[in-house]
Design an enzyme around this catalytic site. Sequence first.
Site, PDB file in Angstrom:
ATOM      1  N   LYS A   2      30.367  46.392  37.738  1.00  0.00           N
ATOM      2  CA  LYS A   2      30.685  46.638  36.332  1.00  0.00           C
ATOM      3  C   LYS A   2      30.065  45.548  35.454  1.00  0.00           C
ATOM      4  CE  LYS A   2      34.952  47.667  33.975  1.00  0.00           C
ATOM      5  NZ  LYS A   2      36.004  48.668  34.109  1.00  0.00           N
ATOM      6  N   ARG A  37      41.864  49.296  30.121  1.00  0.00           N
ATOM      7  CA  ARG A  37      42.739  50.465  30.016  1.00  0.00           C
ATOM      8  C   ARG A  37      44.050  50.202  30.755  1.00  0.00           C
ATOM      9  NH1 ARG A  37      40.254  55.857  31.524  1.00  0.00           N
ATOM     10  NH2 ARG A  37      39.744  54.879  33.507  1.00  0.00           N
ATOM     11  N   ARG A  74      36.890  57.260  41.689  1.00  0.00           N
ATOM     12  CA  ARG A  74      36.472  56.355  42.780  1.00  0.00           C
ATOM     13  C   ARG A  74      35.519  57.123  43.685  1.00  0.00           C
ATOM     14  NH1 ARG A  74      38.206  53.352  39.831  1.00  0.00           N
ATOM     15  NH2 ARG A  74      40.159  52.210  39.822  1.00  0.00           N
TER      16      ARG A  74
HETATM   17  P1  ATP Z   1      38.653  52.790  36.029  1.00  0.00           P
HETATM   18  O1  ATP Z   1      37.786  52.527  37.231  1.00  0.00           O
HETATM   19  O2  ATP Z   1      39.982  53.260  36.366  1.00  0.00           O
HETATM   20  O3  ATP Z   1      37.936  53.465  34.936  1.00  0.00           O
HETATM   21  P2  ATP Z   1      38.555  50.096  35.508  1.00  0.00           P
HETATM   22  O4  ATP Z   1      39.016  49.424  36.735  1.00  0.00           O
HETATM   23  O5  ATP Z   1      37.119  50.183  35.225  1.00  0.00           O
HETATM   24  O6  ATP Z   1      39.134  51.473  35.471  1.00  0.00           O
HETATM   25  P3  ATP Z   1      39.072  49.102  32.806  1.00  0.00           P
HETATM   26  O7  ATP Z   1      40.302  49.279  32.057  1.00  0.00           O
HETATM   27  O8  ATP Z   1      37.828  49.743  32.269  1.00  0.00           O
HETATM   28  O9  ATP Z   1      39.381  49.505  34.297  1.00  0.00           O
HETATM   29  O10 ATP Z   1      38.803  47.545  32.943  1.00  0.00           O
HETATM   30  C1  ATP Z   1      39.765  46.660  33.473  1.00  0.00           C
HETATM   31  C2  ATP Z   1      39.350  46.226  34.850  1.00  0.00           C
HETATM   32  O11 ATP Z   1      38.045  45.691  34.851  1.00  0.00           O
HETATM   33  C3  ATP Z   1      40.220  45.083  35.382  1.00  0.00           C
HETATM   34  O12 ATP Z   1      41.316  45.614  36.067  1.00  0.00           O
HETATM   35  C4  ATP Z   1      39.283  44.299  36.293  1.00  0.00           C
HETATM   36  O13 ATP Z   1      39.263  44.865  37.582  1.00  0.00           O
HETATM   37  C5  ATP Z   1      37.927  44.552  35.679  1.00  0.00           C
HETATM   38  N1  ATP Z   1      37.464  43.426  34.820  1.00  0.00           N
HETATM   39  C6  ATP Z   1      38.185  42.554  34.083  1.00  0.00           C
HETATM   40  N2  ATP Z   1      37.389  41.711  33.421  1.00  0.00           N
HETATM   41  C7  ATP Z   1      36.121  42.046  33.735  1.00  0.00           C
HETATM   42  C8  ATP Z   1      34.855  41.548  33.366  1.00  0.00           C
HETATM   43  N3  ATP Z   1      34.699  40.550  32.506  1.00  0.00           N
HETATM   44  N4  ATP Z   1      33.787  42.157  33.910  1.00  0.00           N
HETATM   45  C9  ATP Z   1      33.890  43.194  34.776  1.00  0.00           C
HETATM   46  N5  ATP Z   1      35.062  43.711  35.153  1.00  0.00           N
HETATM   47  C10 ATP Z   1      36.165  43.154  34.635  1.00  0.00           C
END
Ligand code: ATP
Length: 319
Positions: free
Chosen positions: A181, A116, A314
């Site tokens: 994640k 995103r 968060r």
């Molecule tokens: P929010 O917490 O704001 O929902 P997010 O940090 O989960 O957002 P997303 O847009 O869902 O953001 O995913 C992008 C983020 O995920 C990146 O900024 C990085 O921190 C993380 N990311 C990137 N690649 C991977 C991966 N392969 N596995 C897990 N996390 C990843």
Amino acid sequence: MLTLLKLLKDGRFHSGQALGAALGISRSAVWKQLQHLEAELGLSIHKVRGRGYQLAAPLTLLDPAEIGRLSPTSNWPVLVFDSIDSTNAEALRAIERHQAAPFLVLAERQTAGRGRRGRKWVSPFAENVYYSLVLRVEGGMRQLEGLSLVVGLAVMQALRELGVPGVGLKWPNDVLVGQKKIAGILLELVGDPADVCHVVLGVGINVNMQMTDEVDQQWTSMRLESGKAFDRNRLVAALGEMLHRYLARHQADGFSAIQAEWEQHHLWQGRAVSLIAGANQIDGEVLGIDSQGALRLKVGGVEKVFSGGELSLRLRHDS
Ligand code: ATP
């Protein structure tokens, strides 16, 4: 280069001569291509004098025929790319080319995978799933309501079905194990949402990835959580069948029919959180979601409802 990889994917030894003969190139050209495979795709290849070359671990590549065989209900046409900037970007280009939806775009790797707000999704070769399903949506907003939450739920259920323990959800559309994640979701829309539009359901799932220093937050993979490697074709098929089921429910009965099940799997239910919207931060306690998938927070003793693609949640450190 990938033709060479396909010859090696069984994990056995192949002599430089046999590989060269199969590809119609010299042994030194084979050696050069092998070096490229190592450098560009991060693969490890053993070289043993007198025996030849061997991939450090056998590789199963994405296979549309296998996916089709394993997912008789969803069975969408599948486009597989060895390497693409982003499966969502390719899906959007395919919509522009008038490719008939539904269809599925998959890739072995993404060179510009996205999350995103322009963030990057780390996408190494042949380790994970990079998945974009394109749907044509007619008849308006109701079919889009809560859609990204529905996709998250389907991803979570597919991972559970394949035996990954402890998977849950974080509003709006993260799939986590504990705080880590394991999958990310990015929906993109083209056309008029009030009339006819196309929606791209983008999903990245960490499958067999065990190492990367590129992800800047806590992450995990199916393999790290369960201690075994997974066949990505089976996962794509399981996800297709799960999405098919949940999307049909969503279309027939709306998000309200799925709300309770989603909340049941929300890892942050009742937790003290901060909601981040650009430079603004709102502190509150998670009450749940409403019948449209919006977040319900108790803020200063009063219930408030939040929705929109720009919001991030968060955990508060004191929670
Ligand atoms: P929010 O917490 O704001 O929902 P997010 O940090 O989960 O957002 P997303 O847009 O869902 O953001 O995913 C992008 C983020 O995920 C990146 O900024 C990085 O921190 C993380 N990311 C990137 N690649 C991977 C991966 N392969 N596995 C897990 N996390 C990843």
